[in-house]
Design a protein around this motif. Structure first.
Motif, PDB file in Angstrom:
ATOM      1  N   ASN A 442       0.777  -1.324  -0.007  1.00  0.00           N
ATOM      2  CA  ASN A 442       0.052  -0.174   0.079  1.00  0.00           C
ATOM      3  C   ASN A 442       0.830   1.301   0.030  1.00  0.00           C
ATOM      4  OD1 ASN A 442      -2.297  -1.454  -0.062  1.00  0.00           O
ATOM      5  ND2 ASN A 442      -2.709  -1.247   2.070  1.00  0.00           N
ATOM      6  N   ARG A 445       2.170   1.717  -3.331  1.00  0.00           N
ATOM      7  CA  ARG A 445       1.346   2.087  -4.361  1.00  0.00           C
ATOM      8  C   ARG A 445       0.957   3.749  -4.187  1.00  0.00           C
ATOM      9  NH1 ARG A 445      -4.404  -0.531  -3.541  1.00  0.00           N
ATOM     10  NH2 ARG A 445      -4.359   1.155  -1.946  1.00  0.00           N
ATOM     11  N   LYS A 491      -4.380   2.712 -12.306  1.00  0.00           N
ATOM     12  CA  LYS A 491      -4.167   1.121 -12.437  1.00  0.00           C
ATOM     13  C   LYS A 491      -2.700   0.715 -12.664  1.00  0.00           C
ATOM     14  CE  LYS A 491      -8.968  -0.125 -13.754  1.00  0.00           C
ATOM     15  NZ  LYS A 491      -9.738  -0.199 -14.632  1.00  0.00           N
ATOM     16  N   ASN A 494      -0.605   1.037  -9.862  1.00  0.00           N
ATOM     17  CA  ASN A 494      -0.909  -0.394  -8.835  1.00  0.00           C
ATOM     18  C   ASN A 494      -0.387  -1.296  -9.375  1.00  0.00           C
ATOM     19  OD1 ASN A 494      -2.267  -1.894  -7.332  1.00  0.00           O
ATOM     20  ND2 ASN A 494      -4.106  -1.560  -7.890  1.00  0.00           N
ATOM     21  N   ALA A 636      -6.070  -4.567 -10.817  1.00  0.00           N
ATOM     22  CA  ALA A 636      -5.418  -3.487 -11.931  1.00  0.00           C
ATOM     23  C   ALA A 636      -5.456  -3.952 -13.203  1.00  0.00           C
ATOM     24  CB  ALA A 636      -4.035  -3.276 -11.030  1.00  0.00           C
TER      25      ALA A 636
END
Lengths: 694, 375
Positions: A442, A445, A491, A494, A636
């Protein structure tokens, strides 16, 4: 293309050698590189450049905050793609392009697969088993030499196990697909390889194509073919052929180019014409390479045939896919085991044949080679007559199977309950997954998305420039910008964060294991068979056990990616540390260096190029599986692609596929190991980089 | 001092060599041959100003390298012509120019009076197939073929039937001492055996001339010696013309009837081993041959002095043929204690060698005087 199966690594290594020029010295690895003042200054400059770009990015993230790619700069690909798709669906049966060309292709391929399947079914299980076993035996040279017997034993065991697991009919369909796909890929690869090997112009034109194909994940190949052919066997096969042909082409070209110049000159000096030279000297000299290429093509074809089940190829891959989709791990694992068995059988058989070519013994004349083949054919016919015709044995008898699905599912349930969490001290697999997500993924990202696009773009440019000068910098920035234009910025970042997280783990474990194996021969001996098996398996397979352990989600995808990429990284690292000039090492030892000093001052600096190659390989391999992880909840880009493929929703799938391609290009370009990294195509050392043979 | 078998011993050279020139055209006649590598190479030999430049300057000025520069020589029928020089002196390029494996930049090459450079593809192929066969430093064997099929390779290229070429290959294998190894692969042979295959492959096409490109450089010294013996034996038995490239002086002195010494692409001196050792053309050659045991190379023909008034007494004098090397003459003089007489076959006295003359050869003091007395 190595993006995908590890066997293709071999073909890849020479490729990177010829990659964009310029030495590579990313900040981290740079410190060990050079001793001379000039080199150190140059290195310092590079470090500053990276640090400056990174600081700029950081500052941008803090000051400007969340600045994703501006919405007005995107291009809506969905609408035109949907329209194209609609047009294709309407015209697929009427447009001349289809009527006179594409439909012929797909019809021929379909009937070829049907024929192959009919032959396999017609042979019956005794015939197929006998043919596979004795074929392996003949490929390994026949007779009673141990290699031939073990190869034959492997084949026999593999087919018996497939039958016992109840996977016989699915396996036959996969084999039929393989027969057609491998034949087409081999022929295509051979033709391209001849062109690239004999003509400098063709070689120059094809090389960048092959290079790019190597970094593209398998998933990216499926979409265009679905667009043209719809869902079914034909697109799956064409995607497989395109995917699997490059190693054959590349190694054929390499074999033709590196043929012993003395032998070729001798042929000329004896007055041989161009055709005579090709047929009597060049092609025979390239034969071992070509067989290695065939081996890789086969392994890649298997990998792709399995993945292509998503678009309706059927066979074992379909079972795995079904099992993963319905969370029926037992079913997926059963089919997965069958795939691995086929992979091992094919790999060992072609490898044995290749080895025989490379080290011809005294008694391997034409006659000696023909005998085992004749025996194989005769025995197969006998088995067919006896089994199919006389006793009516067709598919593997149902009574002789047993299912492992239920016990496996029970075990998985037990594992989820008992190992998932709450294990004293260590936590449990699910706990680890949660923590890794929380503390690594996390933040990664969120960090990436927090960097404004106008800061991320130069950072990619700087990294690309350091790795491969201007051309790489432009490619990297172009790829990143294309992602933005496609409207998939978030995306893609990610997915990128997953790749980076997986890469981190891969490199940590891979370098440690690689260096340890290089320093401890015993460890390498223990690791080698494990790596051999791991490198034989198609990427799809890795998803099965990790889903059992970590449940569905990003962590499953990442773990599969790490496991998939590790063998190559470990191998290249070991090889790099190993092949350090023995005299230099001896000199340092004679000066009284401790093992640690030897490693830090001699082995690692001298292996730098190989370590960078390992990073590059790691990135490409990790990306391939992270994307496939869309199947098991990786989300993603991978999810969009899978969704698009399954629903036939190309407006979603194709842009995602394109973004994956861009991501692959970006990652490959900023990790190019530079010219000095890999052995040149002429040295022929690199071809086994990824694999060892007993 | 008497080092028989230790160093080049061209003892009987005089009777083997020197088939009278003029009888047949030379096997190879090379005139003003140039091979220049690099951009627009053909301008270098044409332009006298460029052609005269030393190698380093030429590269700096034009980006070209002259591997062979203005080389002329003739290879006579039946002789073993050695081209010797250090690595990079252009000798391997030179030998490849003879059959146009490397296309010369300028000059003329004739084989048996026929212009090689004017040959079309077909004719050239014919030349390579039947008239000149080459033996390579790195053997150039095909690893996937047996010894027999390697030897038969040239015959296969010529288009002979399998039975014919196999029979011939067996014969050649026997000739070079490979009997019993015909079914092995090259990888299973030692280096010396591999080169025997290379020689047999060249012999199999029954060429008029054999071209050896540093054939034994990759071999161990002892094996190299064996192989040199092998070449000398083949030459004795078959009398085939040979062009032999080497960087090894002792090898050159041992196998060569005449030696061309190359430096930086040009020929510095051409002569018999005795001439090279006894009368070096310049300091470079002198330096080159300094460590050669002179008494093993120089003959009494060049060491003798004219018969003087004090030589009337023939009692106890040894009589030596003019091709006797100095080392043997020393033995004869030491045995008799008197000067030895150099006589031709008819018993005519050509001159006298005494210990002074012999010692001056050994000591290397003979050179200036030799220039005057030699024939």
């Amino acid at each position: 293309m190595t993006g995908t199966t590890k066997p293709s690594l071999a073909a890849r290594v020479p490729a990177t050698a010829a990659g964009p020029d310029g030495p590579a010295a990313p900040a981290g690895g740079g410190g060990v590189a050079a001793k001379s003042a000039g080199a150190a200054r140059a290195l310092g400059g590079r470090v500053y450049l990276v640090v400056a770009a990174a600081l700029f990015a950081l500052a941008g993230a803090v000051l400007a905050g969340d600045a994703a790619w501006p919405g007005s700069w995107t291009w809506d690909a969905e609408t035109p793609l949907d329209e194209l798709n609609r047009w294709l669906i309407l015209n697929r049966d009427s447009h001349p392009l289809f009527l006179y060309f594409l439909l012929h292709l797909s019809n021929n391929v379909n009937s070829a697969v049907d024929t192959a399947l009919a032959v396999l079914q017609g042979l019956g299980w005794p015939g197929v088993t006998v043919a596979a076993t004795l074929g392996a035996w003949a490929a390994a040279g026949g007779g009673t030499r141990p290699r031939a017997l073990t190869t034959a034993g492997t084949a026999l065991a593999a087919f018996a196990a497939i039958g016992l697991l109840g996977m016989w009919p699915h396996a036959m369909l996969t084999l039929a697909l393989m027969v057609v796909a491998v034949t087409l890929s081999a022929v295509l690869g051979l033709l391209l390889g001849l062109a690239a090997g004999l003509s400098d112009r063709a070689g120059r034109a094809l090389r960048p194509v092959f290079d790019t194909m190597q970094v593209l994940p398998a998933f990216a190949y499926l979409l265009p073919f679905v667009l043209l052919f719809g869902i079914g066997t034909a697109p799956a096969l064409f995607a497989t052929v395109i995917y699997a042909a490059p190693p054959m082409a590349r190694l054929t070209a390499l074999g033709l180019r590196e043929a012993d110049p003395a032998a070729l000159e001798c042929a000329r000096s004896l007055g041989a014409g161009p055709w005579q030279r090709l047929l009597t000297a060049r092609l025979p000299l390239a034969r071992p390479r070509m067989l290695l290429g065939l081996n890789q093509t086969i392994m890649m074809a298997l990998s792709m045939v399995v993945i292509a089940s998503i678009i309706g190829a059927g066979g074992l891959g379909d079972q795995v896919f079904d099992g993963l989709r319905t969370q029926d791990i037992g079913k997926a694992l059963t089919a997965g085991i069958a795939i691995v068995l086929i992979a091992i059988w094919l790999d060992r058989t072609t490898a044995a044949a290749g080895e025989r070519l490379e080290h011809p013994g005294a008694g391997t004349g034409r006659a000696a080679a023909a005998l085992p083949l004749a025996v194989t054919v005769a025995a197969t016919v006998a088995a067919w007559l006896l089994g199919r015709v006389a006793l009516g044995l067709g598919a593997w008898p149902d009574g002789w199977t047993f299912s492992i699905a239920d016990p496996v599912n029970d075990t998985v349930d037990w594992m989820v309950v008992n190992l998932g969490s709450g294990v004293p001290l260590v936590g449990g697999t699910l706990t680890w997954a949660e923590n890794f997500t929380l503390w690594v993924l996390n933040p990664l990202r969120d960090g990436l998305t927090a960097i404004p696009w106008w800061a991320l773009l130069p950072l990619a440019g700087v990294l690309g420039f350091l790795a491969g000068r201007l051309r790489s910098a432009l490619t990297a920035m172009g790829a990143l910008a294309a992602i933005g234009v496609l409207g998939l910025w978030d995306k893609s970042l990610n997915t990128l964060s997953q790749v980076l997280g997986a890469l981190l783990l891969t490199l940590l474990i891979g370098f440690a294991a690689g260096i340890a194996a290089a320093r401890r021969p015993l460890l390498e001996k223990l690791l080698r068979p494990v790596l051999d098996v791991l490198q034989t398996m198609p990427q799809f397979i890795y998803l099965i056990p990790v889903v059992a352990l970590f449940g569905v989600g990003r962590i499953a995808a990442i773990t599969a990616a790490v496991v998939y990429a590790l063998p190559a990284v470990v191998r290249i690292t070991t090889q790099g540390v190993r092949q350090v000039d023995a005299t230099v090492l001896e000199a340092s030892r004679s000066l009284g260096a401790t093992p640690w000093q030897q490693l830090r001052q001699v082995q690692l600096p001298l292996a730098r190029a190989q370590l960078l190659l390992a990073v590059n390989q790691g990135v490409v391999l990790v990306l391939a599986v992270v994307v496939v992880g869309g199947l098991v909840g990786g989300g993603a880009l991978g999810f969009d692609t899978v969704y698009g493929l399954q629903r036939g929703d190309l407006g979603v799938g194709l842009p995602a596929g394109a973004a994956i391609v861009c991501l692959g290009l970006l990652l490959d370009r900023i990790t190019q190991p530079g010219r000095d990294a890999a052995p040149g195509p002429g040295t022929g050392r690199g071809d086994r980089a990824g694999r060892s043979r007993p | 001092m008497k080092a028989t078998g230790q160093h080049p011993l061209p003892r009987q050279r005089a009777d083997v060599a020197a088939p009278e020139p003029g009888e047949r055209p030379p096997v190879f006649a090379v005139r003003g041959l140039w091979k220049v590598f690099g951009p627009r190479a053909e301008r270098v030999p044409r332009n006298p100003a460029l052609a005269a430049l030393p190698a380093a300057e030429l590269t700096a000025r034009t980006g070209c390298t002259a591997a062979v520069r203005d080389v002329s020589f003739e290879v006579r029928p039946g002789e073993c012509f050695v081209v010797m020089g250090l690595s990079g002196s252009g000798k391997s390029t030179l030998v490849r120019c003879l059959t146009r494996l490397i296309e010369p930049t300028a000059g003329a090459v004739a084989m048996d009076g026929e212009d090689v450079l004017a040959m079309d593809k077909e004719r050239l192929r014919e030349l390579r197939r039947h008239r000149a066969a080459m033996v390579f430093q790195h053997f150039g064997l095909l690893p996937h073929r047996t010894v027999r099929d390697n030897i038969a390779y040239g015959l296969q290229i010529q288009g002979l039937s399998r039975a014919e070429r196999r029979a011939r290959a067996e014969e050649m294998a026997a000739k070079v001492g490979l009997t019993g190894l015909e079914h092995r692969r090259p990888a299973q042979l030692s280096g010396g055996q591999q080169q025997r295959v290379g020689i047999a492959r060249a012999l199999a096409v029954d060429p008029e001339v054999m071209l050896f490109d540093e054939p034994f450089s990759a071999l161990d010294p002892l094996i190299r010696r064996d192989m040199q013996d092998e070449v000398l034996r083949l030459r004795r038995e078959e009398g085939r013309t040979m062009v032999f490239i080497t960087h090894d002086l002792s090898e050159a002195l041992r196998v060569g009837d005449r030696i061309a010494l190359m430096r930086d692409g040009g020929i510095v001196q051409i002569g018999t081993p005795e001439e090279i050792v006894g009368r070096p053309a310049d300091d470079y050659v002198r330096d080159f041959v300094r460590d050669v045991p002179r008494d093993q190379v120089i003959t009494v023909r060049s060491a003798m002095r004219p018969v003087g008034p004090g030589d009337a007494d023939r009692d106890g004098c040894a009589e030596l043929p003019p091709e006797t090397v100095v080392a043997d003459a020393i033995a004869a003089v030491a045995r008799t204690g008197r000067p030895a007489r150099v006589t031709d076959r008819g018993g005519r006295c050509l001159g006298v060698v005494d210990h002074e003359r012999l010692l001056s050869v050994v000591a290397g003091l003979d050179t200036p005087e030799l220039e005057g007395t030699a024939t």
